[in-house]
Design an enzyme around this catalytic site. Sequence first.
Site, PDB file in Angstrom:
ATOM      1  CD  GLN A 125     -25.414  -2.899 -43.138  1.00 10.43           C
ATOM      2  OE1 GLN A 125     -25.723  -2.117 -42.243  1.00 10.43           O
ATOM      3  NE2 GLN A 125     -25.780  -2.711 -44.389  1.00 10.43           N
ATOM      4  N   GLY A 126     -24.283  -6.660 -39.471  1.00 10.18           N
ATOM      5  CA  GLY A 126     -25.044  -7.833 -39.030  1.00 10.18           C
ATOM      6  C   GLY A 126     -26.391  -7.413 -38.464  1.00 10.18           C
ATOM      7  CB  SER A 128     -30.661  -9.717 -42.347  1.00  9.92           C
ATOM      8  OG  SER A 128     -30.847  -8.464 -42.953  1.00  9.92           O
ATOM      9  CD  GLU A 243     -27.604  -0.074 -45.858  1.00  9.34           C
ATOM     10  OE1 GLU A 243     -28.129  -0.313 -44.757  1.00  9.34           O
ATOM     11  OE2 GLU A 243     -27.172  -0.955 -46.626  1.00  9.34           O
ATOM     12  CG  ASN A 360     -37.563   0.550 -52.492  1.00  9.67           C
ATOM     13  OD1 ASN A 360     -36.611   0.556 -51.709  1.00  9.67           O
ATOM     14  ND2 ASN A 360     -37.478   1.022 -53.725  1.00  9.67           N
ATOM     15  CD  GLU A 361     -41.998  -3.963 -51.234  1.00 11.52           C
ATOM     16  OE1 GLU A 361     -40.900  -4.193 -50.679  1.00 11.52           O
ATOM     17  OE2 GLU A 361     -42.169  -4.082 -52.462  1.00 11.52           O
TER      18      GLU A 361
HETATM   19  C1  LIG Z   1     -27.630  -7.173 -52.103  1.00 12.22           C
HETATM   20  C2  LIG Z   1     -28.077  -7.310 -50.673  1.00 12.22           C
HETATM   21  C3  LIG Z   1     -27.179  -7.033 -49.666  1.00 12.22           C
HETATM   22  C4  LIG Z   1     -27.563  -7.170 -48.317  1.00 12.22           C
HETATM   23  N1  LIG Z   1     -26.625  -6.940 -47.342  1.00 12.22           N
HETATM   24  C5  LIG Z   1     -26.980  -7.082 -46.048  1.00 12.22           C
HETATM   25  C6  LIG Z   1     -25.999  -6.880 -45.011  1.00 12.22           C
HETATM   26  O1  LIG Z   1     -24.835  -6.566 -45.281  1.00 12.22           O
HETATM   27  N2  LIG Z   1     -26.381  -7.064 -43.728  1.00 12.22           N
HETATM   28  C7  LIG Z   1     -27.649  -7.402 -43.383  1.00 12.22           C
HETATM   29  O2  LIG Z   1     -27.937  -7.511 -42.192  1.00 12.22           O
HETATM   30  N3  LIG Z   1     -28.602  -7.633 -44.342  1.00 12.22           N
HETATM   31  C8  LIG Z   1     -28.286  -7.479 -45.662  1.00 12.22           C
HETATM   32  N4  LIG Z   1     -29.217  -7.711 -46.650  1.00 12.22           N
HETATM   33  C9  LIG Z   1     -30.541  -8.213 -46.260  1.00 12.22           C
HETATM   34  C10 LIG Z   1     -31.645  -7.184 -46.388  1.00 12.22           C
HETATM   35  O3  LIG Z   1     -31.517  -6.181 -45.401  1.00 12.22           O
HETATM   36  C11 LIG Z   1     -32.980  -7.924 -46.278  1.00 12.22           C
HETATM   37  O4  LIG Z   1     -33.079  -8.784 -47.406  1.00 12.22           O
HETATM   38  C12 LIG Z   1     -34.160  -6.990 -46.256  1.00 12.22           C
HETATM   39  O5  LIG Z   1     -34.175  -6.213 -45.085  1.00 12.22           O
HETATM   40  C13 LIG Z   1     -35.499  -7.770 -46.350  1.00 12.22           C
HETATM   41  O6  LIG Z   1     -35.555  -8.765 -45.383  1.00 12.22           O
HETATM   42  P1  LIG Z   1     -35.910 -10.291 -45.807  1.00 12.22           P
HETATM   43  O7  LIG Z   1     -35.010 -10.661 -46.937  1.00 12.22           O
HETATM   44  O8  LIG Z   1     -35.904 -11.100 -44.575  1.00 12.22           O
HETATM   45  O9  LIG Z   1     -37.377 -10.199 -46.425  1.00 12.22           O
HETATM   46  P2  LIG Z   1     -38.746 -10.166 -45.610  1.00 12.22           P
HETATM   47  O10 LIG Z   1     -38.624  -9.220 -44.462  1.00 12.22           O
HETATM   48  O11 LIG Z   1     -39.167 -11.560 -45.332  1.00 12.22           O
HETATM   49  O12 LIG Z   1     -39.722  -9.520 -46.671  1.00 12.22           O
HETATM   50  C14 LIG Z   1     -40.276 -10.254 -47.768  1.00 12.22           C
HETATM   51  C15 LIG Z   1     -41.200  -9.329 -48.558  1.00 12.22           C
HETATM   52  O13 LIG Z   1     -42.280  -8.887 -47.705  1.00 12.22           O
HETATM   53  C16 LIG Z   1     -42.353  -7.466 -47.685  1.00 12.22           C
HETATM   54  N5  LIG Z   1     -42.727  -6.998 -46.343  1.00 12.22           N
HETATM   55  C17 LIG Z   1     -42.264  -7.476 -45.155  1.00 12.22           C
HETATM   56  N6  LIG Z   1     -42.835  -6.794 -44.136  1.00 12.22           N
HETATM   57  C18 LIG Z   1     -43.673  -5.881 -44.680  1.00 12.22           C
HETATM   58  C19 LIG Z   1     -44.547  -4.869 -44.147  1.00 12.22           C
HETATM   59  N7  LIG Z   1     -44.636  -4.672 -42.833  1.00 12.22           N
HETATM   60  N8  LIG Z   1     -45.238  -4.097 -45.024  1.00 12.22           N
HETATM   61  C20 LIG Z   1     -45.138  -4.278 -46.374  1.00 12.22           C
HETATM   62  N9  LIG Z   1     -44.337  -5.236 -46.932  1.00 12.22           N
HETATM   63  C21 LIG Z   1     -43.613  -6.015 -46.099  1.00 12.22           C
HETATM   64  C22 LIG Z   1     -40.919  -7.011 -48.001  1.00 12.22           C
HETATM   65  O14 LIG Z   1     -40.924  -5.692 -48.535  1.00 12.22           O
HETATM   66  C23 LIG Z   1     -40.484  -8.056 -49.025  1.00 12.22           C
HETATM   67  O15 LIG Z   1     -40.969  -7.713 -50.300  1.00 12.22           O
HETATM   68  C24 LIG Z   1     -28.887  -7.572 -47.991  1.00 12.22           C
HETATM   69  C25 LIG Z   1     -29.792  -7.844 -49.022  1.00 12.22           C
HETATM   70  C26 LIG Z   1     -29.398  -7.730 -50.342  1.00 12.22           C
HETATM   71  C27 LIG Z   1     -30.394  -8.025 -51.434  1.00 12.22           C
END
Ligand SMILES: Cc1cc2nc3c(=O)[nH]c(=O)nc-3n(C[C@H](O)[C@H](O)[C@H](O)COP(=O)(O)OP(=O)(O)OC[C@H]3O[C@@H](n4cnc5c(N)ncnc54)[C@H](O)[C@@H]3O)c2cc1C
Length: 376
Positions: A125-126, A128, A243, A360-361
Amino acid sequence: MDLSWSDSEETFRTECREWLAANVPTPPLPSGDTRDGFARHLEWERTLFDARYAVVSWPEEYGGRDASLWEWLIFEEEYYRAGAPQRVTQNGIFLLAPSIFEFGTPEQQARLLPRMASGEEAWCQGWSEPNAGSDLAGIQSRAVRDEGGWRLHGQKTWTTRGAFCTHLFGLFRSDPEAERHRGLSYFLLPLDAEGVTVRGFERLDGDEGFAEVFFDDVFVPDDAVLGEVDQGWKVAMATTGSERGLTLRSPGRFTAAAARLIELWRARGGADPALRQAVTQAWMDAEAYRLQTLQTVTKLADGERTGAEASLVKLFWSELDVRLHDAALVLLGPDAERADEPWITGYQFALAGPIYAGTNEIQRNVVADRVLGLPR
Ligand SMILES: Cc1cc2nc3c(=O)[nH]c(=O)nc-3n(C[C@H](O)[C@H](O)[C@H](O)COP(=O)(O)OP(=O)(O)OC[C@H]3O[C@@H](n4cnc5c(N)ncnc54)[C@H](O)[C@@H]3O)c2cc1C
């Protein structure tokens, strides 16, 4: 709600249990997030498919058994109880497929579902991107209209098993003028299309399945769009609902882990009441999750839909998973640090649960806004 199983459901359970006992590979397969392990998992998934256990709830024409959601839950309980391998095809089968059933054309369904069920095509899945994770509507990858289709540009990251999969589904901005959630389309494409570059990278635990995927003027035909053009957000929310909610984390996974935790407690538990409490709580939480899922399936079987409450479900299973593994590590003491200890690998992955599938946030924001109706 009737919590008892019918005679035919019990017969199905026995059939699944016997087949799994005879067929689950021993010793366990190497991690599906390594290249060799991924290939070995696909062989196993082919065995499942040949026995018509890969997608039990799908129609027979796509390789399923037309089983009810109840029977699917039974199968899942038996699958985890037997310690069968994690499904490396899960992002296709459990996340994308429900959206193809809901939004796909008959032609897309006939073309994509059988090859997904057999593992011939494995999907990642694409969503992020380097500058859009939680803020998914902020993606910058774009789709530009071209004769008979679209040209894709941009980059995705954190693509689980992207280094080994054959296909990707994801969101691209198709209308640059539209605001945020509008103007996005949901694309389905092969990773060997011209202009796609997949760059795998290692996780902290050394497994190498994650990938960054680059799109450099990649042509895809019109029928690569799932659902309506510019309406991809709606389809994507259905996929992420799968999911967070029912299909990715069936309760069998947690009831089986709780049963193993109790075995560990019997083997090693001492008189520490706090530890006994942690083990009991983990079992109760897994059981509560099972009961909650039965309620969800009852609703779905009655033709209702589930919505934002999938975020509550995600909060529950991800936090339960961390607590359950934490209790196991305390029981194991220093032995937990052995590199081949399955509980430590499980613990490391459980720690990622509050991040993937939307952090979870973010789930708490969704619950506050859309389930509780709290002011912003
Ligand atoms: C094991 C694993 C597998 C994954 N597989 C996939 C995959 O197959 N495809 C894919 O597309 N992505 C995948 N991901 C990515 C995942 O979806 C993202 O890591 C996740 O959505 C968080 O985005 P980010 O890492 O850019 O963090 P950010 O969005 O930068 O967030 C950083 C922190 O800020 C907090 N935050 C951000 N915005 C808010 C808000 N509005 N209110 C409160 N808190 C906030 C977040 O909760 C987090 O703690 C995977 C991640 C992991 C760990």
